[in-house]
Design a protein around this motif. Structure first.
Motif, mmCIF file in Angstrom:
data_model
loop_
_atom_site.group_PDB
_atom_site.id
_atom_site.type_symbol
_atom_site.label_atom_id
_atom_site.label_comp_id
_atom_site.label_asym_id
_atom_site.label_seq_id
_atom_site.Cartn_x
_atom_site.Cartn_y
_atom_site.Cartn_z
ATOM 1 N N PHE A 29 0.886 2.574 -10.651
ATOM 2 C CA PHE A 29 1.158 3.868 -10.016
ATOM 3 C C PHE A 29 0.035 4.169 -9.035
ATOM 4 O O PHE A 29 -1.131 4.190 -9.427
ATOM 5 C CB PHE A 29 1.248 4.945 -11.099
ATOM 6 N N LYS A 30 0.369 4.365 -7.794
ATOM 7 C CA LYS A 30 -0.610 4.605 -6.737
ATOM 8 C C LYS A 30 -1.735 3.563 -6.761
ATOM 9 O O LYS A 30 -2.909 3.892 -6.706
ATOM 10 C CB LYS A 30 -1.209 6.023 -6.867
ATOM 11 N N ASP A 84 0.807 -1.216 0.000
ATOM 12 C CA ASP A 84 0.000 0.000 0.000
ATOM 13 C C ASP A 84 0.840 1.265 0.000
ATOM 14 O O ASP A 84 0.389 2.313 -0.414
ATOM 15 C CB ASP A 84 -0.928 0.023 1.234
ATOM 16 N N THR A 85 2.079 1.161 0.475
ATOM 17 C CA THR A 85 2.897 2.361 0.530
ATOM 18 C C THR A 85 3.716 2.547 -0.740
ATOM 19 O O THR A 85 4.419 3.523 -0.878
ATOM 20 C CB THR A 85 3.855 2.321 1.727
ATOM 21 N N ASP A 115 2.946 13.644 -7.308
ATOM 22 C CA ASP A 115 3.303 12.793 -6.173
ATOM 23 C C ASP A 115 4.632 12.106 -6.438
ATOM 24 O O ASP A 115 5.330 11.705 -5.521
ATOM 25 C CB ASP A 115 2.224 11.721 -5.968
ATOM 26 N N LYS A 163 -2.656 11.854 -13.422
ATOM 27 C CA LYS A 163 -2.676 10.979 -12.250
ATOM 28 C C LYS A 163 -1.638 11.400 -11.216
ATOM 29 O O LYS A 163 -1.580 10.824 -10.136
ATOM 30 C CB LYS A 163 -2.439 9.532 -12.677
ATOM 31 N N SER A 195 6.367 5.535 -1.179
ATOM 32 C CA SER A 195 5.940 6.904 -0.970
ATOM 33 C C SER A 195 6.982 7.664 -0.158
ATOM 34 O O SER A 195 7.416 7.193 0.891
ATOM 35 C CB SER A 195 4.609 6.890 -0.218
ATOM 36 N N ILE A 200 4.423 3.759 -4.214
ATOM 37 C CA ILE A 200 3.813 4.725 -5.112
ATOM 38 C C ILE A 200 3.955 4.250 -6.555
ATOM 39 O O ILE A 200 3.074 4.450 -7.385
ATOM 40 C CB ILE A 200 4.410 6.134 -4.903
#
Lengths: 284, 254
Positions: free
Chosen positions: B82-83, B20-21, B174, B98, B48, B23
């Motif tokens: 990506f994300k 989940d972290t 991001d 995005k 991230s 990116i």
């Protein structure tokens, strides 16, 4: 004086017709040889609307511009965009444009014949201007051309779409990376470029006879103007157009008139030899 | 309550493994130019908030990897996420939307446009007022505010690099991809660029760098990947790679 006025008139026509050619050249990296025939097409549409449908020339002017833009947009959607997707070579694109130039010119010839035409406007006496005669039509050409140049300047320097058009002609890859919808901006470049070419064509019809080859013969001075001003530089193209127009007309003082077009050749060749990037910079 | 506290801690320690972290995840990608594959199954991941460097000899596929991530080259095999969203094979303009920015190696600015126009082009797709974005970019690069009306082509090399960075930062990405950010700059300007990269990263942007100047780049990176001939060769923490003898000998010139 007379020659200077004639030069300014033809110069402003070269300038506004050449801007579109220059921007498309730099943005899409190919020379659209059909550009001159779009100029002739516009003059014929204006002639058709004005003389055969009987509308006022100002209305005919707008109709001609819209028709030319429409033709250009369809070309972009049907031909140029699919060809870009296929990564067609530059040579292929140039040959397509030459083919389209021939088709367009001969269509005009087929419909309206080869004889010269002119708009349905009253012939008025010109007026004296420092010993030279300047006709109403010439005044009209210069005024309209300068208004269009001013509008173009506003578009390119003040609006986002205009700035994006400049960005694309500067560095199309970076424009893509910046998230700009490149296809959409290219479409706008065609619309603006051909709109100007069409205006130039209609104005040209005011000061010269309308014939199918009128645009084709204008292509050479247009190239000269673009090279002089730096490829892809709209302001340089305007200055280049003026220089070419003036030098063509002024040359008739010392050379026979038939050599007029040769002058643009010479100016272009000399320019390429001594400063190939143009007077004001542009593509290398 | 106490148990939750412990779990939170454990979760924190386990960040490296938690998807989940991440990116950006590049999974076994094969890509290249029309008839030629350059990348033969490369995998990298960026978490991230990280700075990640990609190093390797010329022709190892570093720049190709960047172009591939950004949707500029056709992907033959593999996946890019990506994300948490699969972005394999989508157009650059959608990738920009995005939240990814890219500063290419060459011609990273519009030379015939003014500095301000360059920045505006960076935010072309934004519908909102861009004055806030401009302020933010000016805070990082104050010199751009002073030279707003000057043509980017007339600036010094270092300032042009700042224009390129500024353009890519306009939409507050991001993740920022930097291709050879210090190439061709004077030593003093290089220091400036690496300093700015850290500053940008601290403001919350994850960064992926491709760099010839591998030592400098690894020194500011959380992690690094070493590529060779379009394949992964080594990977590890930035300082770890700097001390790895093979890496030193092969790519860092001893």
């Amino acid at each position: 004086m007379q020659l200077i006025i004639n030069g300014l008139v033809i110069g402003s026509i070269i300038a506004i017709t050449a801007i579109g050619l220059s921007m498309i050249y730099k943005t899409l990296n190919f020379v659209n040889f059909a550009h001159g025939d779009f100029v002739a097409f516009a003059a014929y549409i204006a002639f058709f609307a004005n003389k055969e449908l009987g509308v006022h020339l100002a209305v005919a002017f707008l109709i001609a511009i819209l028709a030319t833009m429409l033709l250009g947009v369809s070309m972009e959607k049907v031909v140029w965009r699919p060809m870009r997707r296929k990564k067609a070579s530059r040579t292929a694109l140039i040959i397509i444009s030459i083919g389209f130039a021939l088709v367009l010119r001969n269509t005009l010839l087929f419909i309206w014949g080869g004889s010269t035409r002119c708009y349905d406007i009253p012939v008025r006496r010109g007026f004296d201007f420092f010993g030279a005669t300047i006709t109403h039509n010439q005044v009209l050409v210069i005024i309209v051309a300068f208004i269009l140049m001013f509008l173009l300047h506003y578009l390119l320097s003040r609006t986002m779409i205009g700035k994006a058009m400049r960005a694309l002609s500067d560095n199309i890859d970076l424009a893509r990376i910046s998230g700009i919808n490149v296809d959409q901006v290219i479409l706008w470049t065609w619309v603006i470029g051909l709109g100007l070419a069409a205006s130039g064509g209609v104005l040209y019809g005011l000061v010269t006879a309308i014939r199918p080859s009128m645009g084709w013969y204008l292509l050479l001075p247009m190239f000269a103007a673009i090279i002089l001003g730096g490829i892809g530089n709209p302001y340089g193209t305007i200055a280049g157009g003026m220089v070419i127009g003036l030098s063509q007309e002024l040359s008739t003082a010392v050379l026979p008139t038939e050599y007029k077009f040769a002058v643009s050749f010479v100016v272009m060749a000399v320019m390429l030899l001594i400063k190939p990037e143009g007077l004001f910079g542009g593509a290398k | 309550m106490y148990i939750w506290g412990v779990r939170d801690d454990e979760w924190g320690d386990g960040l490296m493994e938690n998807d989940d972290t991440m990116i950006l995840e590049v999974d076994n990608i094969v890509s290249g130019y029309t008839d030629l594959d350059i990348l033969h199954g490369i995998s990298i991941g960026i978490e991230s908030g990280e700075i990640v460097s990609i190093i390797g000899p010329n022709g190892s596929g570093k720049s190709t990897l960047m172009k591939t991530i950004f949707g500029l080259l056709r992907i033959r095999d593999g996946r890019i996420v990506f994300k948490g969203e699969d972005i394999t094979g989508i157009m650059p303009e959608r990738i920009v939307r995005k939240g990814m920015g890219y500063v290419p190696q060459e011609k990273e600015f519009f030379s015939s446009l003014t500095v301000l126009e360059n920045l505006e082009m960076g935010a072309f797709i934004s519908d909102c007022d861009i004055s806030e974005s401009l302020e933010r970019v000016y805070r990082i690069f104050p010199v751009l505010a002073e030279k707003g009306r000057i043509r980017a082509g007339a600036l010094s090399g270092g300032e042009q690099r700042m224009v390129g960075f500024g353009r890519a930062l306009m939409l507050s990405p991001d993740l920022l991809l930097l291709d050879e950010p210090s190439a061709g700059l004077a030593p003093k300007m290089r220091d400036m660029v690496f300093g700015k990269i850290i500053e940008i990263n601290r403001s919350g942007t994850s960064i992926l760098i491709v760099e010839q100047n591998a030592k400098r780049s690894l020194a500011i990176s959380d992690r690094g990947y070493v590529l060779e001939m379009g394949r992964n060769r080594f990977e590890g923490a930035g300082c770890e790679l700097l001390e790895n003898e093979d890496v030193l000998r092969l790519y860092l010139g001893g």
